[in-house]
Design an enzyme around this catalytic site. Structure first.
Site, PDB file in Angstrom:
ATOM      1  N   SER A  14     -29.213   3.258   3.752  1.00 15.11           N
ATOM      2  CA  SER A  14     -30.545   3.876   4.614  1.00 15.11           C
ATOM      3  C   SER A  14     -31.927   2.971   5.747  1.00 15.11           C
ATOM      4  O   SER A  14     -31.108   1.675   5.448  1.00 15.11           O
ATOM      5  CB  SER A  14     -31.251   4.349   3.489  1.00 15.11           C
ATOM      6  OG  SER A  14     -32.664   4.826   3.886  1.00 15.11           O
TER       7      SER A  14
ATOM      8  N   TYR B 261     -34.949   2.801  -4.728  1.00 13.24           N
ATOM      9  CA  TYR B 261     -34.115   3.484  -3.879  1.00 13.24           C
ATOM     10  C   TYR B 261     -34.404   2.349  -2.287  1.00 13.24           C
ATOM     11  O   TYR B 261     -33.591   1.931  -2.283  1.00 13.24           O
ATOM     12  CB  TYR B 261     -35.059   4.740  -3.674  1.00 13.24           C
ATOM     13  CG  TYR B 261     -33.796   5.391  -1.927  1.00 13.24           C
ATOM     14  CD1 TYR B 261     -33.302   6.302  -2.756  1.00 13.24           C
ATOM     15  CD2 TYR B 261     -34.598   5.254  -0.627  1.00 13.24           C
ATOM     16  CE1 TYR B 261     -32.040   6.320  -1.045  1.00 13.24           C
ATOM     17  CE2 TYR B 261     -33.287   5.827  -0.112  1.00 13.24           C
ATOM     18  CZ  TYR B 261     -32.536   6.512  -0.144  1.00 13.24           C
ATOM     19  OH  TYR B 261     -31.528   6.999   1.219  1.00 13.24           O
TER      20      TYR B 261
END
Length: 256
Positions: free
Chosen positions: A141, A154
Site C-alpha cells: 500500500s 494496516y
C-alpha cells in the site's frame, strides 16, 4: 488498458472475489493466462470465477490457515498442472488512531495482511522452484511507503509486506523466483467505499493527479510484474498512487 501477455501462465490470486483482486484476475485471463481466485467470500468468489469463464477457478481460502494454503495450491496444480505466479492481495483494514486501536484488532490485521503473505510465499516456493521459477506479487500500500494516520495495524502490516518482499527477492533469486511489491494509493474498491470517495477527476486533491485510482490501473501493474516483460525485476516497489507518495504539490505548499 493494454493487455499484457500471460499466455500459458497459471496464477493464484488471494482476496480476488472483488475489488483489486478481481480486477487482477480479469487481467490474467485477458492476457491469456489461467487463474485460481481465492477468498473467504464464497458466493462472490464463485460468481467472479463464473464471469471470467473456463480459465478461472475458485476455492474458499483463509490466508491465515496453513492447511487452507496447502489445499488451495494443491487445487491449482490439480486444475492447471502448475503454478507460475502468486498474487498476495487478501487484506483487511482498520481506521483508528494508534492510541485507540485495540490489541485484538491490531493482531488480526497483521495476521491477515502480513502473516498470510508469509504463509503463502513459504507454501508456494517448492511449486515455483519446480517450474524453474515464477513471480510473486505482494500487494502492499501507499501506507507501506509513508506514515499514514489512522492505519496503526494496516500501515504496520503493509510496511511488513514491503520488507518481506525484499527478503524474498534476495533469498529466492537464484531459484528464478521474483518477488515484488505493489503499493496502491487511494483506490475505489469495496474496502475503501466506506470512506466516501468517488470516481472521476478532481475527487482526491491529496494526490498530485487529483483523483483516486480504479482497480484496473493497479491490476495492470500486477499483470506486468507477473509477465516475462518484468523478467529482470525483483525486489522492486511499484507505487500506483497518482503521485501521492512522491511528495507535496505546489498547491499544498502555497495554497494556490
Amino acid at each position: 488498458m493494454a493487455v499484457v501477455d500471460l499466455s500459458g501462465k497459471a496464477v493464484v490470486i488471494t482476496g480476488a472475489a472483488r475489488g483489486l483482486g478481481a480486477a487482477a484476475a480479469q487481467a490474467v485471463v485477458d492476457g491469456g493466462g489461467r487463474v485460481l481466485i481465492t477468498d473467504v467470500l464464497s458466493a462472490e468468489g464463485a460468481e467472479t470465477a463464473a464471469r471470467l469463464g473456463g480459465a478461472a477457478r475458485f476455492i474458499r481460502h483463509d490466508v491465515t490457515s496453513e492447511d487452507d494454503w496447502a489445499a488451495a495450491l494443491e487445487y491449482a496444480v490439480a486444475e492447471f498442472g502448475r503454478i507460475d505466479g502468486l498474487v498476495n492481495n487478501a487484506g483487511i483494514a482498520s481506521g483508528r488512531l494508534l492510541e485507540h486501536e485495540s490489541v485484538e484488532s491490531f493482531r488480526r490485521v497483521v495476521e491477515v495482511n502480513l502473516v498470510g503473505v508469509f504463509i503463502g510465499i513459504k507454501t508456494a516456493i517448492p511449486l515455483l522452484r519446480a517450474n524453474g521459477g515464477g513471480s510473486v506479487v505482494n500487494i502492499s500500500s501507499a501506507a507501506g511507503l509513508t506514515g499514514l494516520a489512522l492505519t496503526a495495524g494496516y500501515g504496520a502490516s503493509k510496511w511488513g509486506v514491503r520488507g518481506l518482499s525484499k527478503i524474498g527477492a534476495v533469498e529466492l533469486a537464484e531459484a528464478g523466483i521474483r518477488v515484488n511489491s505493489v503499493h496502491p494509493g487511494m483506490t475505489l474498491t469495496p474496502m475503501t467505499a466506506p470512506v466516501g470517495i468517488q470516481p472521476g477527476e478532481g475527487n482526491y486533491p491529496g494526490a498530485p493527479m487529483g483523483r483516486v485510482g480504479v482497480p484496473e490501473e493497479v491490476a495492470a501493474a500486477v499483470a506486468f510484474l507477473l509477465s516475462d516483460a518484468a523478467a529482470y525485476m525483483t525486489g522492486a516497489e511499484l507505487a500506483v498512487d497518482g503521485g501521492w507518495t512522491a511528495g507535496l504539490t505546489v498547491k499544498h505548499l502555497t495554497g494556490r
